[in-house]
Design an enzyme around this catalytic site. Structure first.
Site, mmCIF file in Angstrom:
data_model
loop_
_atom_site.group_PDB
_atom_site.id
_atom_site.type_symbol
_atom_site.label_atom_id
_atom_site.label_comp_id
_atom_site.label_asym_id
_atom_site.label_seq_id
_atom_site.Cartn_x
_atom_site.Cartn_y
_atom_site.Cartn_z
ATOM 1 N N THR A 40 45.685 7.746 39.542
ATOM 2 C CA THR A 40 44.564 8.507 38.908
ATOM 3 C C THR A 40 43.513 7.605 38.410
ATOM 4 O O THR A 40 42.391 7.898 38.412
ATOM 5 C CB THR A 40 45.302 9.167 37.899
ATOM 6 N N TYR A 54 42.353 16.871 39.432
ATOM 7 C CA TYR A 54 41.350 15.886 40.123
ATOM 8 C C TYR A 54 42.044 15.400 41.315
ATOM 9 O O TYR A 54 43.373 15.791 41.649
ATOM 10 C CB TYR A 54 40.912 14.650 39.103
ATOM 11 N N SER A 87 50.640 7.377 43.952
ATOM 12 C CA SER A 87 51.834 6.528 43.955
ATOM 13 C C SER A 87 52.937 7.291 44.229
ATOM 14 O O SER A 87 53.910 6.529 44.831
ATOM 15 C CB SER A 87 51.816 5.910 42.478
ATOM 16 N N THR A 120 50.136 6.394 38.224
ATOM 17 C CA THR A 120 51.244 6.626 37.017
ATOM 18 C C THR A 120 52.728 6.868 37.573
ATOM 19 O O THR A 120 53.783 6.609 36.835
ATOM 20 C CB THR A 120 50.854 7.355 35.957
ATOM 21 N N ASP A 121 52.737 7.855 38.454
ATOM 22 C CA ASP A 121 54.052 8.493 38.730
ATOM 23 C C ASP A 121 55.085 7.497 39.105
ATOM 24 O O ASP A 121 56.223 7.623 38.729
ATOM 25 C CB ASP A 121 53.813 9.330 40.061
ATOM 26 N N LYS A 193 57.527 6.522 32.494
ATOM 27 C CA LYS A 193 56.517 7.604 31.970
ATOM 28 C C LYS A 193 57.467 8.729 31.648
ATOM 29 O O LYS A 193 58.338 9.381 32.488
ATOM 30 C CB LYS A 193 55.704 7.776 33.399
ATOM 31 N N GLU A 313 83.150 7.657 30.889
ATOM 32 C CA GLU A 313 83.175 9.060 31.458
ATOM 33 C C GLU A 313 83.764 8.808 32.762
ATOM 34 O O GLU A 313 84.267 9.879 33.294
ATOM 35 C CB GLU A 313 81.838 9.519 31.889
HETATM 36 N N1 DAS Z 1 49.674 11.251 41.530
HETATM 37 C C1 DAS Z 1 49.725 10.334 40.593
HETATM 38 C C2 DAS Z 1 49.953 8.925 40.888
HETATM 39 O O1 DAS Z 1 49.179 8.515 41.804
HETATM 40 C C3 DAS Z 1 48.295 10.255 39.651
HETATM 41 C C4 DAS Z 1 48.386 9.343 38.585
HETATM 42 O O2 DAS Z 1 48.876 9.676 37.340
HETATM 43 O O3 DAS Z 1 48.007 8.190 38.863
HETATM 44 O O4 DAS Z 1 50.801 8.351 40.564
#
Ligand code: DAS
Length: 356
Positions: A40, A54, A87, A120-121, A193, A313
């Protein structure tokens, strides 16, 4: 306009002085390389109100740098476009390629710090992989953004500025791979995240290491788990990652996934159990069989925070299973892949999960 020879000589001298002062000032700045992978932070939306709708991985690294002229005041920055992907689509081979490039750059005398711009994923997985395998004390900072640069109140520019600032900071050396999102400086090992749309999405259950505000770092703790120079793993000696998959626990869970993983010749199964890594009694035999057939079984938990307690467990000693400590399934998988490049001894693997 007439200018006397004396004035012209003075002006030329002054210009020379200014130029050399500027050159000296630039030389004094740290050299930071930005490795761009997509996400992103390189995304673009149709309008300023598109903060969640986007296309990721559209803007090249040179455009990212050109769009942030403030960077030139804090570092000599140059960029490399390693990938241009969202990602969630990165592969183990991408991870190896990126980490080897980071390692090579970290050995260069003209590189003081490295920034990786990333989706970010799976940012948390890449950051952990790098902290486990790149042998350097130089600051390595992974950064992303929750909104594309085209959106109102986009967070990417300040996140990137913070990342370059931290990567160029001497006091960021030796702290393991870092993540700068939303003013925080988090440990690449601990951060995850936790919200899928907010700019405050990233956090660590043990808290950030510090904050960066207007280019100044404020540290409040240091990592205690092994990383980078203290790691027994070295990306320069790793050329393939063994297959490790994740099977989640939930009400009504069947053994279909576990049986399929076991049949595929997998090296380890991360079980993302309920609660403290609990395993539904009906699938314990399937995990035991997978273990007998040679797969390592690692108990993690689908619960975000806390840590799985060995022999609580499940009788891990009796089943010869490993527990993932405080690592979520996706992080446990990263450590399992790295550890399995060195050993498949379960006692050694458990030591590694305690120490990293
Ligand atoms: N799809 C997500 C990624 O590329 C977009 C982002 O949040 O960066 O990880």
């Amino acid at each position: 306009m007439y200018l006397s020879p004396r004035f012209r000589a003075f002006a030329a001298g002054a210009a020379l002085l200014a130029a050399s002062a500027l050159a000296q000032a630039q030389q004094a700045l740290p050299n930071v390389v930005i490795l761009a992978t997509g996400g992103t932070i390189a995304g673009a939306g149709a309008s300023a109100v598109n903060s969640a709708t986007y296309a990721a991985a559209k803007v090249g690294v040179d455009k990212l740098i050109a769009g942030l002229p403030e960077l030139s005041k804090i570092a000599n920055v140059r960029g490399e476009q390693v990938f241009q992907v969202a990602s969630e689509s990165l592969t183990n081979d991408n991870l190896l390629t990126l980490a080897k490039r980071v390692s090579a750059l970290s050995k260069q005398a003209d590189v003081d710090g490295i920034v990786i711009t990333h989706g970010t994923d799976t940012l948390e997985e890449t950051a952990y992989f790098l902290t486990l395998t790149v042998r350097t004390n130089k600051p390595i900072v992974v950064v992303g953004s929750m909104r594309p640069g085209t959106a109102l109140s986009a967070d990417g520019a300040l996140n990137l500025y913070d990342a370059v600032s931290v990567a160029g900071s001497k006091d960021a050396a030796g702290k393991g791979v870092l993540v700068t999102m939303n003013d925080n400086i988090d440990s690449g090992r601990d951060v995850s995240k936790n919200v899928n749309v907010k700019t405050s999405a990233f956090s660590s259950q043990w808290g950030p290491l510090g904050m960066v505000v207007e280019g100044k770092n404020y540290w409040f703790r240091a990592p205690v788990k092994r990383h980078t120079m203290a790691s027994e793993f070295d990306i320069d000696a790793i050329n393939a990652l063994p297959p490790v998959e994740i099977a989640m626990g939930y009400e009504g869970v069947s053994s279909i996934a576990i049986d399929a993983f076991a049949k595929s010749g997998i090296k380890a199964i991360i079980h993302g159990g309920t609660g403290n890594g609990s395993v539904a009694n009906r699938i314990v035999p399937n995990l035991q069989k997978a273990r007998t057939d040679g797969a390592i079984i690692i108990r993690s938990s689908r619960v975000a925070d806390g840590f799985v307690i060995r022999n609580a467990e499940q009788p891990d000693d009796k089943y010869d299973w490993v527990v993932a400590h405080d690592l979520r399934p996706q992080k446990a998988r990263i450590l399992a892949m790295v550890a399995l490049t060195k050993t498949s001894d379960t006692k050694e693997l458990q030591r590694i999960f305690w120490e990293y």
